[in-house]
Design a protein around this motif. Structure first.
Motif, PDB file in Angstrom:
ATOM      1  N   LEU A  69      76.582  -2.869  17.931  1.00  0.00           N
ATOM      2  CA  LEU A  69      76.548  -2.298  19.276  1.00  0.00           C
ATOM      3  C   LEU A  69      75.425  -2.909  20.108  1.00  0.00           C
ATOM      4  CD1 LEU A  69      77.177   1.461  18.366  1.00  0.00           C
ATOM      5  CD2 LEU A  69      78.822  -0.111  19.408  1.00  0.00           C
ATOM      6  N   TRP A  70      74.246  -3.047  19.521  1.00  0.00           N
ATOM      7  CA  TRP A  70      73.129  -3.640  20.250  1.00  0.00           C
ATOM      8  C   TRP A  70      73.417  -5.084  20.629  1.00  0.00           C
ATOM      9  CZ3 TRP A  70      69.928  -1.023  15.996  1.00  0.00           C
ATOM     10  CH2 TRP A  70      69.486   0.242  16.433  1.00  0.00           C
ATOM     11  N   ALA A  71      74.092  -5.827  19.748  1.00  0.00           N
ATOM     12  CA  ALA A  71      74.393  -7.232  20.033  1.00  0.00           C
ATOM     13  C   ALA A  71      75.277  -7.379  21.266  1.00  0.00           C
ATOM     14  CB  ALA A  71      75.067  -7.888  18.824  1.00  0.00           C
ATOM     15  N   HIS A  72      76.092  -6.359  21.532  1.00  0.00           N
ATOM     16  CA  HIS A  72      76.968  -6.411  22.690  1.00  0.00           C
ATOM     17  C   HIS A  72      76.324  -5.783  23.929  1.00  0.00           C
ATOM     18  CE1 HIS A  72      80.694  -8.165  21.131  1.00  0.00           C
ATOM     19  NE2 HIS A  72      80.288  -7.678  19.975  1.00  0.00           N
ATOM     20  N   GLY A  73      75.062  -5.383  23.819  1.00  0.00           N
ATOM     21  CA  GLY A  73      74.340  -4.901  24.980  1.00  0.00           C
ATOM     22  C   GLY A  73      74.357  -3.404  25.190  1.00  0.00           C
ATOM     23  N   LEU A  74      74.936  -2.665  24.264  1.00  0.00           N
ATOM     24  CA  LEU A  74      74.991  -1.213  24.394  1.00  0.00           C
ATOM     25  C   LEU A  74      73.747  -0.567  23.797  1.00  0.00           C
ATOM     26  CD1 LEU A  74      78.681  -0.565  23.351  1.00  0.00           C
ATOM     27  CD2 LEU A  74      77.764  -0.527  25.652  1.00  0.00           C
ATOM     28  N   GLY A  75      73.388   0.602  24.333  1.00  0.00           N
ATOM     29  CA  GLY A  75      72.414   1.437  23.669  1.00  0.00           C
ATOM     30  C   GLY A  75      73.103   2.276  22.605  1.00  0.00           C
ATOM     31  N   VAL A  76      72.336   2.775  21.676  1.00  0.00           N
ATOM     32  CA  VAL A  76      72.851   3.646  20.617  1.00  0.00           C
ATOM     33  C   VAL A  76      72.325   5.056  20.836  1.00  0.00           C
ATOM     34  CG1 VAL A  76      72.768   4.184  18.151  1.00  0.00           C
ATOM     35  CG2 VAL A  76      73.161   1.829  18.901  1.00  0.00           C
ATOM     36  N   ALA A  77      73.255   6.004  20.951  1.00  0.00           N
ATOM     37  CA  ALA A  77      72.909   7.423  20.939  1.00  0.00           C
ATOM     38  C   ALA A  77      73.066   7.892  19.503  1.00  0.00           C
ATOM     39  CB  ALA A  77      73.803   8.211  21.884  1.00  0.00           C
ATOM     40  N   GLU A  78      71.951   8.121  18.860  1.00  0.00           N
ATOM     41  CA  GLU A  78      71.929   8.345  17.414  1.00  0.00           C
ATOM     42  C   GLU A  78      71.920   9.826  17.063  1.00  0.00           C
ATOM     43  OE1 GLU A  78      72.870   7.716  14.548  1.00  0.00           O
ATOM     44  OE2 GLU A  78      71.798   5.815  14.424  1.00  0.00           O
ATOM     45  N   ALA A  79      72.540  10.116  15.913  1.00  0.00           N
ATOM     46  CA  ALA A  79      72.524  11.469  15.342  1.00  0.00           C
ATOM     47  C   ALA A  79      73.076  12.497  16.316  1.00  0.00           C
ATOM     48  CB  ALA A  79      71.109  11.849  14.885  1.00  0.00           C
ATOM     49  N   MET A  80      74.150  12.128  17.004  1.00  0.00           N
ATOM     50  CA  MET A  80      74.837  13.024  17.920  1.00  0.00           C
ATOM     51  C   MET A  80      76.060  13.613  17.215  1.00  0.00           C
ATOM     52  SD  MET A  80      73.008  12.874  20.679  1.00  0.00           S
ATOM     53  CE  MET A  80      74.080  13.522  21.956  1.00  0.00           C
ATOM     54  N   ASP A  81      76.937  14.282  17.977  1.00  0.00           N
ATOM     55  CA  ASP A  81      78.109  14.872  17.335  1.00  0.00           C
ATOM     56  C   ASP A  81      79.050  13.800  16.793  1.00  0.00           C
ATOM     57  OD1 ASP A  81      78.288  14.818  20.352  1.00  0.00           O
ATOM     58  OD2 ASP A  81      80.400  15.120  19.918  1.00  0.00           O
ATOM     59  N   THR A  82      79.043  12.576  17.378  1.00  0.00           N
ATOM     60  CA  THR A  82      79.864  11.499  16.821  1.00  0.00           C
ATOM     61  C   THR A  82      79.426  11.157  15.407  1.00  0.00           C
ATOM     62  OG1 THR A  82      80.198  10.622  19.041  1.00  0.00           O
ATOM     63  CG2 THR A  82      80.721   9.152  17.223  1.00  0.00           C
ATOM     64  N   ALA A  83      78.151  11.327  15.110  1.00  0.00           N
ATOM     65  CA  ALA A  83      77.631  11.100  13.766  1.00  0.00           C
ATOM     66  C   ALA A  83      77.839  12.302  12.850  1.00  0.00           C
ATOM     67  CB  ALA A  83      76.144  10.754  13.821  1.00  0.00           C
ATOM     68  N   GLN A  84      78.663  13.251  13.313  1.00  0.00           N
ATOM     69  CA  GLN A  84      79.047  14.436  12.534  1.00  0.00           C
ATOM     70  C   GLN A  84      77.910  15.422  12.327  1.00  0.00           C
ATOM     71  OE1 GLN A  84      81.770  11.728   9.701  1.00  0.00           O
ATOM     72  NE2 GLN A  84      81.877  13.890   9.178  1.00  0.00           N
ATOM     73  N   ARG A  85      77.010  15.528  13.325  1.00  0.00           N
ATOM     74  CA  ARG A  85      76.009  16.573  13.259  1.00  0.00           C
ATOM     75  C   ARG A  85      76.714  17.928  13.224  1.00  0.00           C
ATOM     76  NH1 ARG A  85      70.695  15.294  15.115  1.00  0.00           N
ATOM     77  NH2 ARG A  85      70.115  17.422  14.579  1.00  0.00           N
TER      78      ARG A  85
END
Length: 384
Positions: A69-85
């Motif tokens: 994701l970073w290589a394509h220029g996006l930021g990472v929103a970490e440990a959110m509901d997508t990460a199954q919190r």
């Protein structure tokens, strides 16, 4: 290769996979919008665990996906509901995920923000316990050097008795944050336990309480992340934000129009759908950098059908489709999820997700994706 894809009516239909992917090379970070992908975690397929065991994570594959994701220029929103919190990812593992991802972000110069919640609490938590849980997680995120995202809390929704309780908890948290945070309003379609958040099931009343919190401390709020799947409400909300406070759309149904914006403003993005769409989404926003809204919409509008499919009710199970597509795209070697959540969507649902993603050219190796779909269908009883 011709695949036989299952339909909800019990029949199968032929599908000819495409042979070439959409060419989406890595690129720089977009500048006209701040864009985060809420990223999934990769389970350890060899772990001998049950659905209610602590999460077992494949750290190498999980961090490799963030580097993608970073290589394509996006930021990472970490440990959110997508990460199954709260749906398989427990707080101790989430804390480790935050520390590892933040260190990786520093190493590659990647943009990162991390979820702060209260999921270490059991049932019947009190308001002071909710505040303390938020404080504990905030210290982990700030200690890792990441921007905090104050996530909506199931425990707060259960403990609060009035809008004033929300104002008190959030105000106390904002007073102590070292840097501006992102406030996250997640609707009950994503998590039924969050019904009535901000003190009311009336969204107009809830909006007023939400804006009261923001207006009281605009210097401590980088932005708000709104996940209500209501484009009109989001536009009205962002027009009322104090100067300098951003609106990050979390609307996985209307994101092209919200990011493109209108004569009065636009939304930035913090989206789960940008996990499978990452390279394409980044390319689209870079078109906005050049002032080419038509090119942006031309790239992103065709993806909405896939997003609406993945996020169809029960919306909280969208993570299953996201991980399924990551497997087909070659970002992980298996279709296993923490908490056993790979079973949360039907075979016809997954088949349609594959079909829509393949038509968009999302798979770097279409033949690999077709082979993996074929193997899943065969072992699931759909003859090929």
């Amino acid at each position: 290769m011709t695949l036989r894809l299952p339909s909800p009516d019990g029949t199968t239909r032929p599908y000819e996979p495409r042979t070439t992917p959409l060419a989406l090379p890595p690129g720089p970070r977009p500048v006209s919008r701040t864009v985060f992908s809420a990223a999934h975690v990769v389970a350890d397929p060899y772990a001998d665990v049950s659905p209610d065991s602590p999460a077992a994570v494949d750290w190498d594959a999980t961090l490799a996906f963030r580097r993608h994701l970073w290589a394509h220029g996006l930021g990472v929103a970490e440990a959110m509901d997508t990460a199954q919190r709260g749906m398989g990812l427990d707080w101790p593992t989430a804390a480790e995920l935050i520390r590892r991802s933040a260190a990786e972000a520093r190493a590659v110069g990647g943009l990162i923000a991390c979820g702060v919640g209260t999921d270490q609490l059991g049932p019947s938590a009190t308001l002071p316990q909710v505040w303390s849980a938020y404080e504990e997680q905030l210290a982990v995120v700030e200690g890792a050097g990441a921007r905090p995202i104050l996530m909506a809390s199931r425990a707060l929704a259960a403990a609060a008795r009035s809008p004033e309780d929300y104002v008190t908890v959030y105000t106390d948290l904002l007073r102590q944050t070292a840097e501006p945070v992102i406030l996250h309003w997640l609707g009950p379609m994503f998590d039924p336990a969050l019904d009535g958040y901000w003190g009311s099931s009336d969204l107009d009343a809830a909006t007023e309480t939400f804006l009261e919190v923001v207006a009281a401390h605009p210097d401590k709020v980088d932005g708000i992340k709104v996940s209500l799947l209501d484009a009109r409400r989001e536009v009205e909300l962002r027009r009322r934000l104090p100067d300098g406070v951003r609106c990050y759309t979390g609307d996985d149904f209307h994101y092209p129009e919200l990011i493109a914006g209108d004569e009065q403003g636009f939304s930035h993005a913090l989206l789960g759908i940008f996990d499978p769409l990452g390279p394409l989404a980044a390319e689209a926003v870079r078109a906005l950098d050049q002032g080419d809204t038509a090119a942006f919409r031309g790239l992103l509008d065709p993806t909405v059908e896939l997003s609406r499919h993945l996020f169809r009710p029960p919306t909280r199970f969208y993570k299953t489709g996201v991980v399924f597509l990551a497997w087909l795209a070659g970002h992980q070697s298996h279709f296993t999820m923490v908490g056993g959540l790979q079973s949360a969507r039907s075979l016809p649902h997954l088949a349609r997700a594959y079909e829509l993603a393949d038509e968009l050219g999302l798979f770097p190796d279409p033949a690999l994706a077709a082979d993996r779909v074929k193997s899943l269908l065969s072992v699931s009883g759909v003859p090929q």
